[in-house]
Design a protein around this motif. Structure first.
Motif, mmCIF file in Angstrom:
data_model
loop_
_atom_site.group_PDB
_atom_site.id
_atom_site.type_symbol
_atom_site.label_atom_id
_atom_site.label_comp_id
_atom_site.label_asym_id
_atom_site.label_seq_id
_atom_site.Cartn_x
_atom_site.Cartn_y
_atom_site.Cartn_z
ATOM 1 N N GLY A 66 11.235 -6.464 25.085
ATOM 2 C CA GLY A 66 11.761 -5.903 23.848
ATOM 3 C C GLY A 66 12.204 -4.468 24.068
ATOM 4 O O GLY A 66 11.839 -3.838 25.068
ATOM 5 N N LEU A 67 12.983 -3.938 23.131
ATOM 6 C CA LEU A 67 13.480 -2.561 23.241
ATOM 7 C C LEU A 67 12.314 -1.608 23.459
ATOM 8 O O LEU A 67 11.335 -1.630 22.701
ATOM 9 C CB LEU A 67 14.198 -2.160 21.947
ATOM 10 C CG LEU A 67 15.514 -2.867 21.618
ATOM 11 C CD1 LEU A 67 15.931 -2.537 20.178
ATOM 12 C CD2 LEU A 67 16.601 -2.435 22.598
ATOM 13 N N ILE A 68 12.431 -0.766 24.451
ATOM 14 C CA ILE A 68 11.340 0.176 24.719
ATOM 15 C C ILE A 68 11.166 1.144 23.536
ATOM 16 O O ILE A 68 10.054 1.547 23.198
ATOM 17 C CB ILE A 68 11.520 0.926 26.066
ATOM 18 C CG1 ILE A 68 10.319 1.830 26.360
ATOM 19 C CG2 ILE A 68 12.802 1.706 26.118
ATOM 20 C CD1 ILE A 68 9.012 1.110 26.566
ATOM 21 N N LYS A 72 7.704 1.714 21.728
ATOM 22 C CA LYS A 72 7.134 3.067 21.586
ATOM 23 C C LYS A 72 6.807 3.358 20.120
ATOM 24 O O LYS A 72 5.788 3.969 19.817
ATOM 25 C CB LYS A 72 8.109 4.116 22.127
ATOM 26 C CG LYS A 72 8.047 4.246 23.636
ATOM 27 C CD LYS A 72 8.969 5.347 24.125
ATOM 28 C CE LYS A 72 8.831 5.528 25.635
ATOM 29 N NZ LYS A 72 9.957 6.285 26.200
ATOM 30 N N GLN A 73 7.704 2.936 19.226
ATOM 31 C CA GLN A 73 7.456 3.132 17.793
ATOM 32 C C GLN A 73 6.190 2.393 17.374
ATOM 33 O O GLN A 73 5.395 2.907 16.591
ATOM 34 C CB GLN A 73 8.630 2.590 16.958
ATOM 35 C CG GLN A 73 9.704 3.583 16.574
ATOM 36 C CD GLN A 73 9.190 4.875 16.008
ATOM 37 O OE1 GLN A 73 8.185 4.917 15.300
ATOM 38 N NE2 GLN A 73 9.879 5.950 16.324
ATOM 39 N N VAL A 85 -4.801 2.456 20.566
ATOM 40 C CA VAL A 85 -3.884 2.922 21.607
ATOM 41 C C VAL A 85 -3.465 1.788 22.546
ATOM 42 O O VAL A 85 -4.318 1.156 23.175
ATOM 43 C CB VAL A 85 -4.523 4.062 22.431
ATOM 44 C CG1 VAL A 85 -3.571 4.531 23.529
ATOM 45 C CG2 VAL A 85 -4.879 5.222 21.510
ATOM 46 N N TYR A 86 -2.163 1.512 22.591
ATOM 47 C CA TYR A 86 -1.615 0.555 23.560
ATOM 48 C C TYR A 86 -0.466 1.218 24.308
ATOM 49 O O TYR A 86 0.296 1.997 23.724
ATOM 50 C CB TYR A 86 -1.099 -0.701 22.846
ATOM 51 C CG TYR A 86 -2.185 -1.637 22.382
ATOM 52 C CD1 TYR A 86 -2.917 -2.394 23.287
ATOM 53 C CD2 TYR A 86 -2.475 -1.756 21.026
ATOM 54 C CE1 TYR A 86 -3.921 -3.255 22.853
ATOM 55 C CE2 TYR A 86 -3.466 -2.621 20.583
ATOM 56 C CZ TYR A 86 -4.192 -3.371 21.502
ATOM 57 O OH TYR A 86 -5.179 -4.213 21.082
ATOM 58 N N ASP A 87 -0.361 0.888 25.585
ATOM 59 C CA ASP A 87 0.715 1.441 26.397
ATOM 60 C C ASP A 87 1.996 0.638 26.131
ATOM 61 O O ASP A 87 2.031 -0.565 26.393
ATOM 62 C CB ASP A 87 0.320 1.344 27.875
ATOM 63 C CG ASP A 87 1.402 1.893 28.801
ATOM 64 O OD1 ASP A 87 2.515 2.204 28.312
ATOM 65 O OD2 ASP A 87 1.142 1.994 30.018
ATOM 66 N N PRO A 88 3.043 1.302 25.608
ATOM 67 C CA PRO A 88 4.263 0.570 25.254
ATOM 68 C C PRO A 88 4.945 -0.076 26.462
ATOM 69 O O PRO A 88 5.691 -1.042 26.310
ATOM 70 C CB PRO A 88 5.164 1.630 24.618
ATOM 71 C CG PRO A 88 4.596 2.936 25.025
ATOM 72 C CD PRO A 88 3.134 2.722 25.268
ATOM 73 N N ALA A 276 13.630 -3.741 12.877
ATOM 74 C CA ALA A 276 12.184 -3.529 12.867
ATOM 75 C C ALA A 276 11.844 -2.064 13.157
ATOM 76 O O ALA A 276 10.945 -1.484 12.551
ATOM 77 C CB ALA A 276 11.519 -4.433 13.896
ATOM 78 N N GLU A 277 12.602 -1.474 14.057
ATOM 79 C CA GLU A 277 12.374 -0.066 14.377
ATOM 80 C C GLU A 277 12.613 0.801 13.138
ATOM 81 O O GLU A 277 11.843 1.701 12.830
ATOM 82 C CB GLU A 277 13.325 0.339 15.508
ATOM 83 C CG GLU A 277 12.855 1.539 16.279
ATOM 84 C CD GLU A 277 13.780 1.844 17.459
ATOM 85 O OE1 GLU A 277 14.228 0.898 18.145
ATOM 86 O OE2 GLU A 277 14.056 3.037 17.670
#
Lengths: 384, 161
Positions: A66-68, A72-73, A85-88, A276-277
């Protein structure tokens, strides 16, 4: 020659329910309490973003995960909202709705015969997907008197007895509206850890929690490493048709899910991802406005149902009421069919959500207040 | 805003019994609260929002936004001149605003002549009124948060999981 489909698939879908759905879809002027999606159109800023994205030529594939920028969002949103906390880059995967995420997760985790515990009543896809992935589904019936919540002692007992490896949990729940506050979750977590169970947690209705703040299972101490956290945009932002969800979890699990995802789906649609962003960046107000509305409708529906003798607990989240129709002595399919024919009101028979949900119906209060009022008047007439 | 007010602001026809169910309050408590709001002037009036464009006989109904520049007066500022202006029944709304003019009026009349007459004979000659700019309304798209066209109907299926 007639092509034979696999036995597994042949045995799947409950046919009675399908026929009822077709009956509803073929009928005009129905007041529907049967819809599993919000009655709001996607907020304008989100639709506008989707339109603009097409105009600007965003029509291509995205990376498999998916779009980085969206990942990140999501990471930012979860950190900000839940301190989760999750690493995108490695721990988040954008899926085609939570539905796809569930399928990926089961296929990634399950070895043939692994036991998967599915509390019931529950959303229709949980057991079939686990079964398709080769798991052995063990159903755990949650009780009306406990407002359809799992009790830690019951969970402990069944985990021990059956040797459960995976637990499917969904809160707030479709169809019962049941949810868990922090204290209740902590008690369940104790049992989950003790029995070394891995959990898939579908929290797609989290924004629609009415009586307390939603606590993601993965935020409880020691749980992030044993939870696959699922969420999406359909319910909170009224974006069902955009088909965007996401899964967060340990790096190796997300990597495994991504492997299947890249072959079956390649990537979620770019337009939906961009919308979605926008929802995450500018959508909060719409969510809040919906919640206030739903909370009022919830009170109204539950009160009205109890008044006419259809016993109904107060759901703590989502937009469903799950009253008992036992006093009518009808099966849930008969009840739904007769109500549809006599009063043109559609709802979903409880049995769709598992055999133990017989004697109940699911009423969605994601409809205008006018429609709910009229529907309640008709149900009352029907009962007489 | 109080929840009862919020509900009534969206639909004034919701009954106290329904509000009681929606909010978990008793019917008496809701009725009492509404009465209090009415008496204290928080609830001014219950009105119906009508799309006049769709009502044939009111086709001659016109509405103008009028920017008015005035000279404020000692001690009373804008209030005195504003009162003299808004007391005319033709003026349905009157706001003091920041920017290049002072008062913004919404004026209604049966036709353009009537509104023009009001401006020429009543408003403009008034002492302390330095100038006006009139904008006749051509089409209403959205009013008070409501989009004035046929409602967007739901495209949802009537049943889904």
């Amino acid at each position: 020659m007639k092509i034979q489909i696999s036995k597994k698939v042949d045995d799947m879908a409950p046919s009675g329910i399908r026929a009822f759905f077709d009956l509803v879809l073929g009928m005009k002027d129905v007041i529907s309490l049967g819809v599993g999606e919000p009655d709001f159109v996607t907020p304008w800023n989100i639709r506008e973003k989707a339109i603009t994205a097409y105009e600007e030529g965003y029509t291509s594939y995205t990376s498999n995960k998916g779009l980085i920028s969206l990942r990140k969002q999501i990471a930012h949103f979860l950190k900000h909202k839940f301190d989760l906390v999750y690493d995108p880059e490695t721990e988040i995967l954008i899926t085609v709705g939570v539905s796809e995420g569930l399928d990926l997760a089961w296929r990634t985790l399950i070895n043939p015969g692994d036991k998967v515990l599915v509390p019931e009543p529950c959303y229709v896809s949980y057991a079939p997907l686990a079964d398709m992935a080769g798991g052995r589904v063990i159903r755990m019936v949650t009780q009306t008197k406990n407002h359809f919540k799992m009790l830690p002692a019951e969970l402990d007992q069944i985990c021990k007895k059956e040797g459960i490896k995976y637990l499917m949990i969904n809160y707030p729940s479709n169809p019962t509206g049941a949810s868990y506050n922090r204290k209740e979750l902590e008690a369940l977590v104790k049992v989950i850890k003790k029995n070394n169970v891995v959990v898939i947690s579908d929290e797609v209705y989290d924004d629609l929690t009415y009586d307390f703040d939603h606590v993601p299972l993965a935020t409880l101490p020691g749980m992030k490493e044993r939870v696959i956290y699922m969420n999406g945009f359909s319910k909170a932002y009224a974006m069902t048709g955009f088909r965007i969800g996401f899964a967060c979890g340990p790096e190796n699990v997300i990597a495994g899910m991504t492997k299947i995802h890249q072959y079956t789906i390649l990537c979620a649609p770019i337009n939906g991802q961009m919308a979605a962003e926008e929802a995450l960046v500018n959508g909060h107000k719409s969510v809040a406005a919906m919640k206030t509305e739903y909370k009022r409708r919830r009170q109204f529906i539950v009160d009205s149902l109890n008044e006419m003798g259809l016993e109904c607990h107060m759901p703590q989240g989502a937009f469903y009421a799950f009253p008992s129709i036992k006093k009518t002595s009808m099966t849930s399919i008969d009840f739904a069919q007769e109500l549809l024919k006599e009063q043109k009101v559609a709802l979903v028979p409880g049995v769709a959500f598992g055999p133990s949900a017989e004697g109940h119906v699911r009423i969605s209060y994601a409809s205008s207040f006018e429609a709910l009022k009229e529907a309640m008047a008709r149900v009352k007439k029907f009962l007489k | 805003m109080d929840e009862i007010l919020d509900i009534l602001a969206g639909d004034a026809r919701v009954t106290p019994v329904e509000i009681a169910k929606m909010t978990g309050k008793s019917k008496d408590a809701v009725q009492k609260a509404i009465k209090k709001y009415e008496q204290s002037g928080v609830i001014v009036q219950y009105k119906t929002l009508i799309n006049h464009d769709l009502v044939r006989e009111s086709n001659s109904f016109v509405r103008a936004l009028i920017e008015v520049s005035v000279t404020p007066q000692k001690d009373v500022g804008f209030d005195h001149i504003a009162e003299r202006i808004y007391s005319f029944p033709e003026v349905v709304s009157c706001y003091l605003v920041s920017g290049t003019y002072d008062l913004l009026l919404i004026v209604e009349g049966e036709n353009i002549q009537k509104v023009s007459n009001f401006i020429a004979s009543k408003l403009s000659p008034m002492e302390n009124v330095r100038g006006t700019a009139t904008h006749f309304l051509l089409k209403k798209y959205k009013e008070d948060g409501h989009v004035l066209k046929q409602k967007e109907t739901s495209k949802r299926l009537n049943i889904s999981y």
